[in-house]
Design a protein around this motif. Structure first.
Motif, PDB file in Angstrom:
ATOM      1  N   GLY A 152      56.138  50.310  23.243  1.00  0.00           N
ATOM      2  CA  GLY A 152      55.461  51.515  23.698  1.00  0.00           C
ATOM      3  C   GLY A 152      54.021  51.313  24.110  1.00  0.00           C
ATOM      4  O   GLY A 152      53.377  52.241  24.592  1.00  0.00           O
ATOM      5  N   SER A 153      53.488  50.114  23.904  1.00  0.00           N
ATOM      6  CA  SER A 153      52.075  49.872  24.219  1.00  0.00           C
ATOM      7  C   SER A 153      51.792  49.964  25.709  1.00  0.00           C
ATOM      8  O   SER A 153      52.636  49.620  26.542  1.00  0.00           O
ATOM      9  CB  SER A 153      51.657  48.469  23.774  1.00  0.00           C
ATOM     10  OG  SER A 153      51.870  48.295  22.420  1.00  0.00           O
ATOM     11  N   LEU A 154      50.569  50.407  26.003  1.00  0.00           N
ATOM     12  CA  LEU A 154      50.074  50.359  27.368  1.00  0.00           C
ATOM     13  C   LEU A 154      49.240  49.089  27.538  1.00  0.00           C
ATOM     14  O   LEU A 154      49.032  48.347  26.580  1.00  0.00           O
ATOM     15  CB  LEU A 154      49.234  51.601  27.676  1.00  0.00           C
ATOM     16  CG  LEU A 154      50.071  52.873  27.921  1.00  0.00           C
ATOM     17  CD1 LEU A 154      50.574  53.449  26.627  1.00  0.00           C
ATOM     18  CD2 LEU A 154      49.270  53.905  28.691  1.00  0.00           C
ATOM     19  N   VAL A 155      48.767  48.875  28.749  1.00  0.00           N
ATOM     20  CA  VAL A 155      48.139  47.592  29.051  1.00  0.00           C
ATOM     21  C   VAL A 155      46.694  47.807  29.493  1.00  0.00           C
ATOM     22  O   VAL A 155      46.433  48.534  30.445  1.00  0.00           O
ATOM     23  CB  VAL A 155      48.921  46.859  30.160  1.00  0.00           C
ATOM     24  CG1 VAL A 155      48.248  45.543  30.507  1.00  0.00           C
ATOM     25  CG2 VAL A 155      50.367  46.629  29.722  1.00  0.00           C
ATOM     26  N   LYS A 156      45.757  47.183  28.757  1.00  0.00           N
ATOM     27  CA  LYS A 156      44.344  47.306  29.133  1.00  0.00           C
ATOM     28  C   LYS A 156      43.797  45.994  29.695  1.00  0.00           C
ATOM     29  O   LYS A 156      42.713  45.980  30.271  1.00  0.00           O
ATOM     30  CB  LYS A 156      43.519  47.745  27.936  1.00  0.00           C
ATOM     31  CG  LYS A 156      43.458  46.711  26.832  1.00  0.00           C
ATOM     32  CD  LYS A 156      42.449  47.104  25.777  1.00  0.00           C
ATOM     33  CE  LYS A 156      42.436  46.058  24.678  1.00  0.00           C
ATOM     34  NZ  LYS A 156      41.471  46.331  23.629  1.00  0.00           N
ATOM     35  N   ALA A 157      44.511  44.913  29.492  1.00  0.00           N
ATOM     36  CA  ALA A 157      44.025  43.639  30.013  1.00  0.00           C
ATOM     37  C   ALA A 157      45.207  42.786  30.435  1.00  0.00           C
ATOM     38  O   ALA A 157      46.254  42.790  29.778  1.00  0.00           O
ATOM     39  CB  ALA A 157      43.208  42.901  28.956  1.00  0.00           C
ATOM     40  N   ARG A 158      45.033  42.108  31.544  1.00  0.00           N
ATOM     41  CA  ARG A 158      46.081  41.213  32.021  1.00  0.00           C
ATOM     42  C   ARG A 158      45.448  39.905  32.439  1.00  0.00           C
ATOM     43  O   ARG A 158      44.374  39.892  33.044  1.00  0.00           O
ATOM     44  CB  ARG A 158      46.800  41.801  33.245  1.00  0.00           C
ATOM     45  CG  ARG A 158      47.774  42.915  32.969  1.00  0.00           C
ATOM     46  CD  ARG A 158      48.461  43.340  34.254  1.00  0.00           C
ATOM     47  NE  ARG A 158      49.421  44.404  34.077  1.00  0.00           N
ATOM     48  CZ  ARG A 158      50.707  44.221  33.749  1.00  0.00           C
ATOM     49  NH1 ARG A 158      51.180  43.004  33.561  1.00  0.00           N
ATOM     50  NH2 ARG A 158      51.515  45.252  33.624  1.00  0.00           N
ATOM     51  N   LYS A 159      46.149  38.825  32.144  1.00  0.00           N
ATOM     52  CA  LYS A 159      45.656  37.532  32.593  1.00  0.00           C
ATOM     53  C   LYS A 159      45.608  37.463  34.115  1.00  0.00           C
ATOM     54  O   LYS A 159      46.415  38.092  34.794  1.00  0.00           O
ATOM     55  CB  LYS A 159      46.579  36.420  32.094  1.00  0.00           C
ATOM     56  CG  LYS A 159      46.190  35.857  30.748  1.00  0.00           C
ATOM     57  CD  LYS A 159      46.966  34.597  30.450  1.00  0.00           C
ATOM     58  CE  LYS A 159      46.305  33.818  29.342  1.00  0.00           C
ATOM     59  NZ  LYS A 159      47.020  32.566  29.044  1.00  0.00           N
ATOM     60  N   GLY A 160      44.676  36.692  34.611  1.00  0.00           N
ATOM     61  CA  GLY A 160      44.670  36.398  36.030  1.00  0.00           C
ATOM     62  C   GLY A 160      45.670  35.303  36.336  1.00  0.00           C
ATOM     63  O   GLY A 160      46.154  34.610  35.426  1.00  0.00           O
ATOM     64  N   MET A 161      46.017  35.167  37.612  1.00  0.00           N
ATOM     65  CA  MET A 161      46.929  34.096  37.996  1.00  0.00           C
ATOM     66  C   MET A 161      46.543  33.530  39.351  1.00  0.00           C
ATOM     67  O   MET A 161      45.905  34.204  40.162  1.00  0.00           O
ATOM     68  CB  MET A 161      48.381  34.577  38.034  1.00  0.00           C
ATOM     69  CG  MET A 161      48.743  35.589  39.127  1.00  0.00           C
ATOM     70  SD  MET A 161      49.084  34.864  40.768  1.00  0.00           S
ATOM     71  CE  MET A 161      50.515  33.872  40.402  1.00  0.00           C
ATOM     72  N   GLY A 209      51.131  38.482  31.839  1.00  0.00           N
ATOM     73  CA  GLY A 209      51.580  38.672  33.220  1.00  0.00           C
ATOM     74  C   GLY A 209      50.585  39.494  34.017  1.00  0.00           C
ATOM     75  O   GLY A 209      49.923  40.373  33.482  1.00  0.00           O
ATOM     76  N   GLY A 210      50.486  39.218  35.326  1.00  0.00           N
ATOM     77  CA  GLY A 210      49.565  39.965  36.187  1.00  0.00           C
ATOM     78  C   GLY A 210      50.266  41.117  36.877  1.00  0.00           C
ATOM     79  O   GLY A 210      51.488  41.193  36.911  1.00  0.00           O
ATOM     80  N   SER A 211      49.475  42.034  37.410  1.00  0.00           N
ATOM     81  CA  SER A 211      50.017  43.100  38.262  1.00  0.00           C
ATOM     82  C   SER A 211      48.923  43.474  39.247  1.00  0.00           C
ATOM     83  O   SER A 211      47.851  42.873  39.257  1.00  0.00           O
ATOM     84  CB  SER A 211      50.441  44.321  37.435  1.00  0.00           C
ATOM     85  OG  SER A 211      49.363  45.210  37.244  1.00  0.00           O
ATOM     86  N   ASP A 212      49.162  44.514  40.057  1.00  0.00           N
ATOM     87  CA  ASP A 212      48.120  44.935  40.985  1.00  0.00           C
ATOM     88  C   ASP A 212      46.915  45.538  40.270  1.00  0.00           C
ATOM     89  O   ASP A 212      45.856  45.707  40.874  1.00  0.00           O
ATOM     90  CB  ASP A 212      48.704  45.899  42.015  1.00  0.00           C
ATOM     91  CG  ASP A 212      49.577  45.159  43.020  1.00  0.00           C
ATOM     92  OD1 ASP A 212      49.178  44.051  43.422  1.00  0.00           O
ATOM     93  OD2 ASP A 212      50.646  45.668  43.379  1.00  0.00           O
ATOM     94  N   ALA A 213      47.087  45.853  38.989  1.00  0.00           N
ATOM     95  CA  ALA A 213      45.943  46.315  38.202  1.00  0.00           C
ATOM     96  C   ALA A 213      44.844  45.247  38.174  1.00  0.00           C
ATOM     97  O   ALA A 213      43.658  45.569  38.119  1.00  0.00           O
ATOM     98  CB  ALA A 213      46.399  46.651  36.783  1.00  0.00           C
ATOM     99  N   ASN A 214      45.243  43.977  38.236  1.00  0.00           N
ATOM    100  CA  ASN A 214      44.245  42.902  38.225  1.00  0.00           C
ATOM    101  C   ASN A 214      43.293  43.019  39.416  1.00  0.00           C
ATOM    102  O   ASN A 214      42.089  42.782  39.292  1.00  0.00           O
ATOM    103  CB  ASN A 214      44.935  41.536  38.283  1.00  0.00           C
ATOM    104  CG  ASN A 214      45.793  41.250  37.080  1.00  0.00           C
ATOM    105  OD1 ASN A 214      46.693  42.004  36.771  1.00  0.00           O
ATOM    106  ND2 ASN A 214      45.518  40.164  36.390  1.00  0.00           N
ATOM    107  N   LEU A 215      43.858  43.345  40.568  1.00  0.00           N
ATOM    108  CA  LEU A 215      43.056  43.397  41.795  1.00  0.00           C
ATOM    109  C   LEU A 215      41.957  44.443  41.689  1.00  0.00           C
ATOM    110  O   LEU A 215      40.799  44.191  42.008  1.00  0.00           O
ATOM    111  CB  LEU A 215      43.938  43.753  42.997  1.00  0.00           C
ATOM    112  CG  LEU A 215      44.973  42.739  43.462  1.00  0.00           C
ATOM    113  CD1 LEU A 215      45.755  43.335  44.633  1.00  0.00           C
ATOM    114  CD2 LEU A 215      44.286  41.453  43.878  1.00  0.00           C
TER     115      LEU A 215
END
Ligand code: ZN
Length: 374
Positions: A169-178, A320-326
């Motif tokens: 159920g967690s949301l995501v506040k940080a994602r690794k870059g790739m 994992g990355g997503s467009d949130a990284n951009l």
């Protein structure tokens, strides 16, 4: 909100039962067509963006003339699955879950955004200028769409991404870059029996690189390298004149990554073996998504909304990355994982937790209303 799961699944099915892996343009167009219709029903302005080989993106706004975007939402229409997947395993469901290619990554996220927008009163929506961007190539690192997304984001105050919430159920506040690189080695072919001494083996040079690249991994800082694909050679009796590595790099620290980028480029100037040339090209790059002070404000809006709805909000930092990284890398407060709960991404085990759909639509709806009334 009157939520009917059956009706939701009926709307979800045509989005799942179409092969739309990245670069399967006909499938992407089908998905884009379905989504276009839904936003037309909402009365929103829809722009199709030509993204070349990847097909089209959709840029959807409620206030097309607004100078600033109060809220940008991002989702992707592609999956990682090849043509033929839908014939093998179309969408199914049981009491607990729905299954099928892209069911949680992220067709249900796209649909949840629409459900949330449908459920918000017009006079509330009217206080916000919202832009929803849907791209066709997230799964290959948004190679074709990142320029477009960045240009829209440059007008945006904040960004929400409706990739699935984590299994807990967690949301995501940080994602690794790739980042992904193609490294190519050019040597000189020679007959392995007659004149091996005249050859220059591209594979031997590559072997040095494989080990050197492994050495660059730093598990402590989280900058890791994976030599994911190797190829080369034309036959056992020929000294190979060509070889190639595809390397994937993941990182938390954007500056450390930049240093590694420099390092790899400089390594091409000093090959390990004589008379070999090495070339490197970056095929994809997403900076790490690291929360800023402004992100913390946005997080508290989500937490308050969760409190009101009795949904426990936990935050995760994920690899994992997503467009949130951009958008996060542009300094725009960005949160991710606002879709329903799911797991098994990128595999045939992918599932969508049916009981999470309605609460997560309500969560997204409540967050948007709070932003409108802020
Ligand atoms: Zn995704």
């Amino acid at each position: 909100m009157n939520f009917a799961l059956d009706a939701y699944l009926d709307e979800l099915r045509p989005l799942i039962d179409v092969d739309c892996g990245t670069l399967t343009v006909s499938g992407i167009e089908t998905v884009a067509g379905i989504l276009t219709e839904k936003y037309q029903q909402l009365g929103w302005n829809i722009k199709q963006v030509d993204l070349g080989e990847a097909g089209c993106g959709l840029e959807v706004r409620n206030k097309p003339d607004a100078e600033q975007i109060d809220l940008m939402m991002v989702g992707h229409m592609d999956t990682v699955f090849p043509e033929g997947t839908v014939a093998e395993r179309p969408m199914t469901f049981d009491d607990k879950c729905a299954y099928g290619p892209g069911v949680s990554d992220m067709k249900s996220g796209l649909l949840n955004v629409i459900y949330a927008l449908r459920a918000i009163d017009e006079d509330v929506l009217d206080k916000l200028s919202i832009c929803v961007c849907m791209n066709p190539d997230e799964e290959i690192g948004s190679t074709y769409s990142h320029g477009w997304l960045e240009s829209v984001a440059s007008e945006a105050k904040q960004v929400l991404v409706a990739e699935a919430a984590r299994a807990d159920g967690s949301l995501v506040k940080a994602r690794k870059g790739m980042a992904r690189y193609d490294i190519e080695f050019h040597g000189k072919a020679a007959h392995a029996g007659n004149e091996p001494e005249n050859g220059r083996s591209a594979i031997t040079e590559m072997a040095h690189w494989l080990l050197a690249i492994n050495e660059l991994t730093n598990f402590e800082t989280g900058t890791t390298f994976n030599n994911g694909v190797v190829s080369g050679g034309a036959g056992a009796n020929i000294v190979p004149d060509y070889a190639k590595i595809v390397v994937d790099i993941r990182f938390w620290d954007n500056r450390e990554y930049e240093a590694m980028d420099e390092k790899l480029k400089s390594m091409t100037e000093t090959p390990f073996t004589k008379d070999i040339t090495v070339s490197i090209s970056r095929a994809a790059h997403k900076p790490a998504m690291v929360p800023s002070d402004k992100t913390v404000n946005l997080m508290s809006v989500v937490e308050e909304s969760g409190n009101e709805l009795g949904i426990e909000i936990n935050w995760k930092e994920v690899g994992g990355g997503s467009d949130a990284n951009l958008t996060a890398a542009m300094g725009i407060p960005t949160l991710d994982g606002l879709g329903p709960i799911g797991g098994g991404f990128h595999s045939s085990d992918e599932y969508l937790d049916l009981s999470s759909i309605e609460p997560r639509i309500n969560l997204l709806k409540t967050v948007i209303c709070k932003l409108a009334n802020a």
